[in-house]
Design a protein around this motif. Sequence first.
Motif, mmCIF file in Angstrom:
data_model
loop_
_atom_site.group_PDB
_atom_site.id
_atom_site.type_symbol
_atom_site.label_atom_id
_atom_site.label_comp_id
_atom_site.label_asym_id
_atom_site.label_seq_id
_atom_site.Cartn_x
_atom_site.Cartn_y
_atom_site.Cartn_z
ATOM 1 N N ASP A 109 3.952 -23.496 -5.423
ATOM 2 C CA ASP A 109 4.219 -22.866 -6.715
ATOM 3 C C ASP A 109 4.422 -21.362 -6.552
ATOM 4 O OD1 ASP A 109 1.379 -21.478 -7.688
ATOM 5 O OD2 ASP A 109 1.144 -23.118 -6.258
ATOM 6 N N LYS A 110 5.013 -20.758 -7.553
ATOM 7 C CA LYS A 110 5.396 -19.342 -7.491
ATOM 8 C C LYS A 110 4.190 -18.431 -7.296
ATOM 9 C CE LYS A 110 8.170 -15.874 -9.922
ATOM 10 N NZ LYS A 110 9.005 -15.607 -11.129
ATOM 11 N N GLU A 111 3.083 -18.739 -7.967
ATOM 12 C CA GLU A 111 1.904 -17.888 -7.852
ATOM 13 C C GLU A 111 1.370 -17.879 -6.414
ATOM 14 O OE1 GLU A 111 -2.546 -17.277 -9.841
ATOM 15 O OE2 GLU A 111 -1.182 -18.828 -10.605
ATOM 16 N N SER A 112 1.343 -19.049 -5.795
ATOM 17 C CA SER A 112 0.889 -19.130 -4.403
ATOM 18 C C SER A 112 1.819 -18.351 -3.485
ATOM 19 C CB SER A 112 0.816 -20.595 -3.944
ATOM 20 O OG SER A 112 -0.146 -21.319 -4.684
ATOM 21 N N LEU A 113 3.113 -18.509 -3.696
ATOM 22 C CA LEU A 113 4.091 -17.798 -2.861
ATOM 23 C C LEU A 113 3.983 -16.288 -3.037
ATOM 24 C CD1 LEU A 113 7.196 -20.115 -3.370
ATOM 25 C CD2 LEU A 113 5.797 -19.916 -1.314
ATOM 26 N N ASN A 114 3.734 -15.841 -4.259
ATOM 27 C CA ASN A 114 3.585 -14.400 -4.492
ATOM 28 C C ASN A 114 2.375 -13.844 -3.743
ATOM 29 O OD1 ASN A 114 5.834 -14.192 -6.134
ATOM 30 N ND2 ASN A 114 4.679 -14.478 -8.042
ATOM 31 N N LYS A 115 1.294 -14.599 -3.725
ATOM 32 C CA LYS A 115 0.098 -14.160 -3.004
ATOM 33 C C LYS A 115 0.359 -14.121 -1.500
ATOM 34 C CE LYS A 115 -3.263 -15.849 -6.405
ATOM 35 N NZ LYS A 115 -4.365 -16.825 -6.652
ATOM 36 N N ILE A 116 1.094 -15.118 -1.002
ATOM 37 C CA ILE A 116 1.436 -15.143 0.426
ATOM 38 C C ILE A 116 2.333 -13.955 0.769
ATOM 39 C CG2 ILE A 116 2.635 -16.442 2.228
ATOM 40 C CD1 ILE A 116 1.737 -19.008 0.783
ATOM 41 N N TYR A 117 3.258 -13.634 -0.139
ATOM 42 C CA TYR A 117 4.120 -12.464 0.061
ATOM 43 C C TYR A 117 3.287 -11.188 0.154
ATOM 44 C CZ TYR A 117 7.430 -8.730 -1.006
ATOM 45 O OH TYR A 117 8.161 -7.562 -0.963
ATOM 46 N N ASP A 118 2.306 -11.057 -0.721
ATOM 47 C CA ASP A 118 1.460 -9.852 -0.726
ATOM 48 C C ASP A 118 0.673 -9.700 0.575
ATOM 49 O OD1 ASP A 118 2.310 -9.227 -3.282
ATOM 50 O OD2 ASP A 118 0.612 -10.184 -4.276
ATOM 51 N N GLY A 119 0.436 -10.814 1.261
ATOM 52 C CA GLY A 119 -0.323 -10.759 2.510
ATOM 53 C C GLY A 119 0.538 -10.622 3.751
ATOM 54 N N MET A 120 1.822 -10.318 3.579
ATOM 55 C CA MET A 120 2.750 -10.268 4.706
ATOM 56 C C MET A 120 2.314 -9.266 5.774
ATOM 57 S SD MET A 120 6.857 -9.412 4.766
ATOM 58 C CE MET A 120 7.103 -10.330 3.245
ATOM 59 N N GLN A 121 1.997 -8.064 5.362
ATOM 60 C CA GLN A 121 1.628 -7.032 6.334
ATOM 61 C C GLN A 121 0.337 -7.386 7.055
ATOM 62 O OE1 GLN A 121 3.658 -4.461 7.275
ATOM 63 N NE2 GLN A 121 2.132 -4.378 8.908
ATOM 64 N N ASP A 122 -0.583 -7.990 6.333
ATOM 65 C CA ASP A 122 -1.833 -8.411 6.969
ATOM 66 C C ASP A 122 -1.567 -9.456 8.048
ATOM 67 O OD1 ASP A 122 -3.342 -6.721 5.417
ATOM 68 O OD2 ASP A 122 -3.821 -8.242 3.911
ATOM 69 N N ARG A 123 -0.588 -10.348 7.806
ATOM 70 C CA ARG A 123 -0.252 -11.359 8.819
ATOM 71 C C ARG A 123 0.305 -10.695 10.072
ATOM 72 N NH1 ARG A 123 1.649 -13.882 4.330
ATOM 73 N NH2 ARG A 123 3.865 -13.587 4.749
ATOM 74 N N PHE A 124 1.214 -9.747 9.876
ATOM 75 C CA PHE A 124 1.788 -9.037 11.025
ATOM 76 C C PHE A 124 0.696 -8.328 11.822
ATOM 77 C CE2 PHE A 124 5.829 -9.432 8.709
ATOM 78 C CZ PHE A 124 6.697 -9.735 9.758
ATOM 79 N N THR A 125 -0.202 -7.654 11.101
ATOM 80 C CA THR A 125 -1.267 -6.917 11.775
ATOM 81 C C THR A 125 -2.210 -7.848 12.519
ATOM 82 O OG1 THR A 125 -1.180 -5.181 10.080
ATOM 83 C CG2 THR A 125 -3.170 -5.301 11.437
ATOM 84 N N SER A 126 -2.591 -8.944 11.874
ATOM 85 C CA SER A 126 -3.542 -9.879 12.471
ATOM 86 C C SER A 126 -2.990 -10.543 13.724
ATOM 87 C CB SER A 126 -3.944 -10.951 11.453
ATOM 88 O OG SER A 126 -4.629 -10.383 10.358
#
Length: 289
Positions: free
Chosen positions: A88-105
């Motif tokens: 769903d869109k809400e889940s995808l938006n939250k995943i988008y917000d965590g993009m930089q954290d994924r790269f860093t991790s």
Amino acid sequence: MASKDDKAPSITFYTKEQTQCPICNAKFKQEKVMSGGGRLIAGSLTDELRRLYEPSAKFGEVLPLVYAMTVCPKCLYAAFPQDFCVLDKESLNKIYDGMQDRFTSVKQLFSKIDYAGSRTLNEGAASYYLALLCYESVDTKYSPHIKQGLCALRGAWLFSDMGRKFPEENYSYIADLLYRKSLFYYRRAVELETSGQEMIANLKSFGPDLDKNYGFDGVLYLAALLEVKYGSRTDPEKRRELLAYHRRSLAKMFGLGRSSRNKPGPLLEHARNLYDSIVAEINEDAEDE
């Protein structure tokens, strides 16, 4: 110049159709493992229900788990194939917000990760770690806890493989952390299922590996096994309580009788061995008191 005959035999192929990432709109072709032609030589089944494969003379080592997760090479959004384009869109938006954290991790684990080319064991292990992070943002209707447990378990397997190949690195330590995360998520998934707060029946396959689906019984078995192997021992009374719960769970699932005939043979055997181990530990603790 090498001839075509000198080219290394292929173990993977790329899909003809492209997948479009629902987060960053990048388009990419997915790499899939080929299973025929002697590429996959099934070996033993571990107590964690992982299928081991024997290296072949022609193709060498092939690890199907490396290619199982869908990962966007641009934003590093990772998920099970059946979820990748349907969240769903809400889940995808939250995943988008965590993009930089994924790269860093992921950069803390690997100096270089590239999902635009052919995957290595690095990309395979990282794919489950990335999915573990992404499912933190997914709505409960998609059963994220059991999927996180599965990602953590598979990630632990692949990081363990890396630890054996590169003992000078800290991959075995990461594997141990993932095993403990897997225990947390399997335990939590069973609790939520039991209370009706998060159903896990919509999972396409409970795995835990790719070759066979051991269903919800497999989930209960792994929850017990992970508790025995990786559960805390700092509070003996609490541990006995948890072990007693899993002993009852295993006894109910695989007790003698007609119902046990329908259980998968390997799972039944492993569950009985685990049951005996739990009983032995409980009895040993009782004798020490």
